[in-house]
Enzyme design. Structure first.
Site, PDB file in Angstrom:
ATOM      1  N   GLU A  24       2.833   0.499   3.372  1.00  9.70           N
ATOM      2  CA  GLU A  24       2.360  -0.552   4.282  1.00  9.70           C
ATOM      3  C   GLU A  24       2.438  -1.890   3.540  1.00  9.70           C
ATOM      4  O   GLU A  24       1.908  -2.014   2.429  1.00  9.70           O
ATOM      5  CB  GLU A  24       0.922  -0.265   4.729  1.00  9.70           C
ATOM      6  CG  GLU A  24       0.836   0.944   5.664  1.00  9.70           C
ATOM      7  CD  GLU A  24      -0.589   1.339   6.045  1.00  9.70           C
ATOM      8  OE1 GLU A  24      -0.795   1.777   7.190  1.00  9.70           O
ATOM      9  OE2 GLU A  24      -1.496   1.230   5.189  1.00  9.70           O
ATOM     10  N   ASN A  38      -5.036   4.514   7.092  1.00  7.39           N
ATOM     11  CA  ASN A  38      -6.415   4.879   6.746  1.00  7.39           C
ATOM     12  C   ASN A  38      -7.407   4.552   7.853  1.00  7.39           C
ATOM     13  O   ASN A  38      -8.464   5.174   7.953  1.00  7.39           O
ATOM     14  CB  ASN A  38      -6.819   4.248   5.415  1.00  7.39           C
ATOM     15  CG  ASN A  38      -6.110   4.947   4.279  1.00  7.39           C
ATOM     16  OD1 ASN A  38      -5.911   6.155   4.334  1.00  7.39           O
ATOM     17  ND2 ASN A  38      -5.683   4.204   3.281  1.00  7.39           N
ATOM     18  N   HIS A  61       0.819  -1.209   0.000  1.00  4.51           N
ATOM     19  CA  HIS A  61       0.000   0.000   0.000  1.00  4.51           C
ATOM     20  C   HIS A  61       0.857   1.265   0.000  1.00  4.51           C
ATOM     21  O   HIS A  61       1.458   1.629   1.015  1.00  4.51           O
ATOM     22  CB  HIS A  61      -0.936  -0.022   1.223  1.00  4.51           C
ATOM     23  CG  HIS A  61      -1.844   1.154   1.293  1.00  4.51           C
ATOM     24  ND1 HIS A  61      -2.178   1.786   2.461  1.00  4.51           N
ATOM     25  CD2 HIS A  61      -2.467   1.858   0.315  1.00  4.51           C
ATOM     26  CE1 HIS A  61      -2.973   2.798   2.201  1.00  4.51           C
ATOM     27  NE2 HIS A  61      -3.165   2.863   0.912  1.00  4.51           N
TER      28      HIS A  61
HETATM   29  N1  LIG Z   1      -5.891   8.028  -3.887  1.00  2.12           N
HETATM   30  C1  LIG Z   1      -5.126   7.668  -2.882  1.00  2.12           C
HETATM   31  O1  LIG Z   1      -4.716   8.488  -2.061  1.00  2.12           O
HETATM   32  C2  LIG Z   1      -4.696   6.233  -2.747  1.00  2.12           C
HETATM   33  C3  LIG Z   1      -3.573   5.938  -1.974  1.00  2.12           C
HETATM   34  C4  LIG Z   1      -3.166   4.606  -1.866  1.00  2.12           C
HETATM   35  C5  LIG Z   1      -3.880   3.606  -2.503  1.00  2.12           C
HETATM   36  N2  LIG Z   1      -4.976   3.936  -3.241  1.00  2.12           N
HETATM   37  C6  LIG Z   1      -5.698   2.843  -3.884  1.00  2.12           C
HETATM   38  O2  LIG Z   1      -5.209   2.735  -5.220  1.00  2.12           O
HETATM   39  C7  LIG Z   1      -6.262   2.245  -6.060  1.00  2.12           C
HETATM   40  C8  LIG Z   1      -6.472   3.212  -7.207  1.00  2.12           C
HETATM   41  O3  LIG Z   1      -6.793   4.480  -6.679  1.00  2.12           O
HETATM   42  P1  LIG Z   1      -6.440   5.845  -7.446  1.00  2.12           P
HETATM   43  O4  LIG Z   1      -6.416   6.910  -6.414  1.00  2.12           O
HETATM   44  O5  LIG Z   1      -5.280   5.673  -8.369  1.00  2.12           O
HETATM   45  O6  LIG Z   1      -7.783   6.018  -8.303  1.00  2.12           O
HETATM   46  P2  LIG Z   1      -8.003   6.634  -9.766  1.00  2.12           P
HETATM   47  O7  LIG Z   1      -9.441   6.988  -9.823  1.00  2.12           O
HETATM   48  O8  LIG Z   1      -6.985   7.669 -10.089  1.00  2.12           O
HETATM   49  O9  LIG Z   1      -7.688   5.371 -10.710  1.00  2.12           O
HETATM   50  C9  LIG Z   1      -8.556   4.258 -10.749  1.00  2.12           C
HETATM   51  C10 LIG Z   1      -8.101   3.286 -11.809  1.00  2.12           C
HETATM   52  O10 LIG Z   1      -9.074   2.212 -11.828  1.00  2.12           O
HETATM   53  C11 LIG Z   1      -9.454   1.972 -13.175  1.00  2.12           C
HETATM   54  N3  LIG Z   1     -10.833   1.500 -13.178  1.00  2.12           N
HETATM   55  C12 LIG Z   1     -11.972   2.215 -12.972  1.00  2.12           C
HETATM   56  N4  LIG Z   1     -13.052   1.408 -13.096  1.00  2.12           N
HETATM   57  C13 LIG Z   1     -12.580   0.167 -13.372  1.00  2.12           C
HETATM   58  C14 LIG Z   1     -13.187  -1.089 -13.625  1.00  2.12           C
HETATM   59  N5  LIG Z   1     -14.512  -1.232 -13.598  1.00  2.12           N
HETATM   60  N6  LIG Z   1     -12.388  -2.151 -13.884  1.00  2.12           N
HETATM   61  C15 LIG Z   1     -11.049  -2.023 -13.903  1.00  2.12           C
HETATM   62  N7  LIG Z   1     -10.412  -0.856 -13.675  1.00  2.12           N
HETATM   63  C16 LIG Z   1     -11.168   0.223 -13.418  1.00  2.12           C
HETATM   64  C17 LIG Z   1      -9.307   3.312 -13.878  1.00  2.12           C
HETATM   65  O11 LIG Z   1      -9.146   3.124 -15.262  1.00  2.12           O
HETATM   66  C18 LIG Z   1      -8.044   3.874 -13.205  1.00  2.12           C
HETATM   67  O12 LIG Z   1      -6.892   3.367 -13.840  1.00  2.12           O
HETATM   68  C19 LIG Z   1      -7.493   2.053  -5.163  1.00  2.12           C
HETATM   69  O13 LIG Z   1      -7.539   0.726  -4.698  1.00  2.12           O
HETATM   70  C20 LIG Z   1      -7.197   3.010  -4.015  1.00  2.12           C
HETATM   71  O14 LIG Z   1      -7.859   2.636  -2.824  1.00  2.12           O
HETATM   72  C21 LIG Z   1      -5.396   5.224  -3.407  1.00  2.12           C
END
Ligand SMILES: NC(=O)c1ccc[n+]([C@@H]2O[C@H](COP(=O)([O-])OP(=O)(O)OC[C@H]3O[C@@H](n4cnc5c(N)ncnc54)[C@H](O)[C@@H]3O)[C@@H](O)[C@H]2O)c1
Length: 296
Positions: free
Chosen positions: A152, A190, A140
């Site tokens: 993490e 989180n 993470h």
């Molecule tokens: N934003 C943060 O601060 C953060 C930090 C650590 C981890 N994360 C985790 O990372 C992951 C992505 O988050 P993010 O912030 O990059 O979000 P984001 O919205 O920027 O990206 C989401 C991604 O998921 C894809 N996606 C959307 N719908 C989909 C579907 N139906 N099937 C397959 N792919 C799909 C999109 O194309 C995109 O590449 C999540 O699990 C989130 O919890 C986020």
């Protein structure tokens, strides 16, 4: 168990950030887009960030070219075949992630470690969609991945020690600090941060103070680098909502329950920085509080 080539599944803000630092650390990276449509957004974002660093003298042009040469963009999931690790970073939805992992499991080589960058979902629940009990783990990162030092590392009850050690080595190679955590909803950061951001939104809803007031208070009064509403915008309000739903479903603590305002903003597609509107309006420089919310 060396990790020389990785796949990142999902080219959103987190996937692109991790791809950039891994390629910068000399690792070959294939960025796999998980949804239909052009892959250019992730590539353009990485290229413009690197170009800015070159302009500011923080990165040599040669280093930027070498980094980009290690990054391949595709929408073909079978590109995972010769990778040592796949990091999934797609939308925070357990069923969607499980379906993708089941597909990846069939296409990846036996050496490949499958990892999820989920913020709150159960690693064990994703692992059970695959046949890799020993080679599945949570990794993470934090946002922005290019800057934030913590990762993490979340082994499940069946992850092998060798895989955990290998992932810790990989994280350190990226210049990050790993912290081992049990597979429990929200892990450490989180679990603690989400109720805090939700409480800040409740303070706004109840009229305790305005957006700027709440953020300034926590920035200057608690010495946080940014206030909780700015932080929620940074993370993405859809991600904050998904985290609170997952935490509330697990722990049933009132402070983890999503607020009406958060649900409303997400339903309207007001997701924070990534949509240029959240608690702040990012189409203005510097960003100004979202006028529609100031009236509440
Ligand atoms: N934003 C943060 O601060 C953060 C930090 C650590 C981890 N994360 C985790 O990372 C992951 C992505 O988050 P993010 O912030 O990059 O979000 P984001 O919205 O920027 O990206 C989401 C991604 O998921 C894809 N996606 C959307 N719908 C989909 C579907 N139906 N099937 C397959 N792919 C799909 C999109 O194309 C995109 O590449 C999540 O699990 C989130 O919890 C986020």
């Amino acid at each position: 168990m060396g990790i020389a080539k990785i796949a990142i599944l999902g080219g959103g803000q987190m996937g692109a950030g991790v791809a950039q630092i891994a390629a910068g650390a000399g690792i070959d990276v294939v960025m796999i887009k998980a949804t239909p449509g052009p892959i250019d957004k992730a590539r353009a974002g990485i290229e413009s960030d690197l170009a800015r660093q070159v302009e500011r003298g923080k990165l040599e042009q040669g280093a930027m070219d070498a980094l980009l040469a290690r990054l391949v963009f595709t929408d073909q999931l079978d590109a995972v075949a010769d990778c040592d690790l796949l990091l999934e970073s797609i939308v925070e939805n357990l069923e969607i992630k499980r379906a993708k992992f089941a597909e990846v499991d069939r296409l990846a080589g036996p050496q490949c470690i499958l990892a999820s960058n989920t913020s709150t979902l159960s690693i064990t629940a994703m692992q059970s969609a695959t046949n890799r009990p020993k080679r599945f783990i949570g990794v993470h990162f934090f946002n922005p991945a290019t800057v934030m030092k913590l990762v993490e590392v979340v082994p499940t009850a069946t992850t092998s020690r060798a895989v955990t050690a290998s992932v810790i080595g990989f994280v350190e190679r990226l210049g990050k600090t790993p912290v081992l955590v049990k597979d429990e909803t929200g892990f450490i950061v989180n679990r603690l941060l989400t109720p805090y951001m939700l409480d800040a939104i409740r303070c706004l809803e109840s009229g305790l103070a305005d957006i700027r007031g709440i953020d300034t208070a926590m920035h200057l009064g608690a010495n946080h680098p940014m206030g909780p509403l700015s932080l929620a915008d940074y993370i993405g309000l859809d991600v904050v909502l998904a985290m609170s739903e997952n935490l509330y479903a697990t722990f049933k603590h009132d402070c983890m329950e999503p607020t009406d305002l958060l649900r409303h903003l997400v339903a309207e597609g007001v997701l924070g920085r990534k949509t240029k509107l959240g608690f702040y309006d990012y189409s203005q420089r510097p960003p100004a509080p979202n006028k529609a919310l100031q009236k509440r």
